[in-house]
Design a protein around this motif. Structure first.
Motif, PDB file in Angstrom:
ATOM      1  N   HIS A 278      15.777  -5.793  30.933  1.00  0.00           N
ATOM      2  CA  HIS A 278      14.695  -4.954  30.456  1.00  0.00           C
ATOM      3  C   HIS A 278      13.344  -5.618  30.656  1.00  0.00           C
ATOM      4  O   HIS A 278      12.350  -4.957  30.932  1.00  0.00           O
ATOM      5  CB  HIS A 278      14.923  -4.615  28.983  1.00  0.00           C
TER       6      HIS A 278
ATOM      7  N   THR B  46      10.294  -3.893  32.722  1.00  0.00           N
ATOM      8  CA  THR B  46       8.954  -3.763  32.164  1.00  0.00           C
ATOM      9  C   THR B  46       7.926  -4.426  33.068  1.00  0.00           C
ATOM     10  O   THR B  46       6.839  -3.896  33.304  1.00  0.00           O
ATOM     11  CB  THR B  46       8.910  -4.374  30.758  1.00  0.00           C
TER      12      THR B  46
ATOM     13  N   ALA C 226      11.268  -1.877  26.610  1.00  0.00           N
ATOM     14  CA  ALA C 226      12.216  -0.806  26.931  1.00  0.00           C
ATOM     15  C   ALA C 226      13.321  -0.831  25.884  1.00  0.00           C
ATOM     16  O   ALA C 226      13.902  -1.877  25.613  1.00  0.00           O
ATOM     17  CB  ALA C 226      12.799  -1.008  28.325  1.00  0.00           C
TER      18      ALA C 226
ATOM     19  N   HIS D  28      10.983   3.961  25.415  1.00  0.00           N
ATOM     20  CA  HIS D  28      10.220   2.733  25.640  1.00  0.00           C
ATOM     21  C   HIS D  28       8.867   2.847  24.966  1.00  0.00           C
ATOM     22  O   HIS D  28       8.359   3.953  24.737  1.00  0.00           O
ATOM     23  CB  HIS D  28      10.058   2.429  27.133  1.00  0.00           C
TER      24      HIS D  28
END
Length: 407
Positions: free
Chosen positions: A42, A46, A66, A246
């Motif tokens: 994640h 991002t 996220a 998110h």
């Protein structure tokens, strides 16, 4: 329910809820398992998304965390005769009535290698008579549980450690474009957007409550999605969608986004999937920002005159006396920044961003109670809020149910 801050989602290495526990009263609790930090996958997503936003010239958006995916399948709300059974929010009495349609482990399908798709081109789209699983091609309105699932998104975000007291707004997939364009019509429908504070929090929840029929899964956009993810173009029986959660900074405000995602790429990153629009608009760009997609899988279609095509069941178009076969002719990948270059040819990014920030600040000033308001833009472009009294339009169930879901 105990929950961590925005920056500490309780998700496992696959972006799934790692601490989901249901209590006897139907509510959910995460207290027994402390939230964990965002995982490397994640963090990578991002970082990649942030880079694309920067290259696109979009300066007010800063990705934070996220929070993973969940799938939504309302097929259980179809009657034995395959008619939709709607549930007004005011009639909901338990958290389970909301969450029973959610699969917290659900994830988007993977995008196939495009070379294999290109070997099938040109490929005709199908007409309605070519479909199996046609039961859900009936008229279905975007009412709960076939739409209006924002409260479920908030509940699952809370399960994963999001503290809504630290969130200023929650937006769906089309909210940014509505605010950026100051409510101008998209296609033939000017959306009706409502805003209110999530009960028990300061978070302002914005939702598109335009009551309209959901798009038929037989249309060519859905056919294309199924094709590029390895599905059967002729199978319109699934009602499953996948949402991505998110958080981002938008200006100086923290926003929890809840938006549908079409697919994942080979690295597990969200991908938007579209058949090429006639003209590039900011709606596609801002939809990608909302669902966290760094790339777009774009299909291009043409229409060829085919007088006898109706017998063969392919997708048709054209005017009176003419049958036109819709054909997929190419597939390509575009980055978010490449989409931005096309979408921003006629409007400055700074103008869109200013409109978004001004509308957000206007909501913060004008929403000071638990009322529900419709967002309207005056002739001078200023946002004004009109109180909505119709209980059927309220985006949340009774407060005690909300408390079990997100409290």
């Amino acid at each position: 329910m105990k929950s961590g801050g925005v920056g500490s989602p309780a998700i496992d290495e696959n972006g799934r809820s790692s601490n989901l526990k249901r209590k006897a009263d139907g509510s959910v609790d995460s207290a027994d398992s402390p939230p964990v930090k965002s995982n490397d996958a994640h963090d990578g997503a991002t970082s990649s998304f942030a880079g694309e936003l920067q290259r696109a010239g979009l300066s007010i958006f800063q990705p934070l965390v996220a929070h993973g995916y969940f799938a939504w399948d309302p097929s259980g709300a179809l009657s034995p005769q395959n008619e939709p059974i709607y549930s007004p929010m005011s009639n909901i009495t338990s958290a389970d009535e909301i969450l029973k349609y959610a699969d917290v482990d659900g994830r988007p399908d993977r995008l196939l290698p495009l070379e294999g798709i290109r070997q099938q081109l040109p490929k005709p789209f199908l007409g309605r008579e070519q479909f199996n699983g046609s039961a859900i091609a009936k008229s279905i309105d975007s009412r709960f549980p076939f739409g209006e699932i924002g409260v479920a998104s908030l509940a699952i975000a809370a399960m994963r450690g999001v503290n809504l007291q630290q969130v200023d707004f929650s937006f769906g997939g089309s909210t940014l474009h509505f605010l950026a364009s100051r409510g101008e019509k998209r296609g033939t429908t000017a959306g009706r957007y409502l805003a209110c504070r999530v009960p028990g929090t300061n978070c302002i929840f914005v939702s598109n409550r335009t009551r309209q029929q959901k798009e038929s899964p037989t249309n060519i956009g859905f056919q294309f999605e199924r094709l590029v993810t390895g599905g059967d173009m002729a199978n319109a029986s699934s009602m499953r969608t996948v949402e991505h959660l998110h958080t981002m900074k938008v200006g100086n405000r923290t926003v929890l986004f809840r938006a549908e995602v079409d697919a994942l790429d080979g690295e597990g990153m969200p991908v938007e999937v579209k058949v090429s629009p006639a003209t590039w608009t900011t709606s596609v760009l801002l939809q990608m920002v909302s669902n966290g997609s760094s790339t777009l899988c774009k299909g291009t279609r043409t229409e060829a005159v085919a007088p006898k095509i109706r017998r063969r069941g392919y997708a048709l178009g054209g005017g009176r006396g003419t049958a036109k076969q819709k054909v997929l002719t190419s597939v390509e990948m575009l980055s978010l920044s490449e989409v931005a270059a096309l979408a921003l040819e006629r409007v400055e990014a700074t103008t869109l961003e200013r409109n978004i920030v001004e509308a957000m600040e206007a909501m913060q000033v004008q929403i000071q109670d638990e009322g529900v308001y419709e967002l309207r833009f005056a002739e001078n472009g200023r946002l004004r809020l009109e109180s909505v009294e119709d209980a059927d339009t309220h985006p949340f169930p009774p407060h005690e149910v909300v408390a079990r879901l997100v409290g």
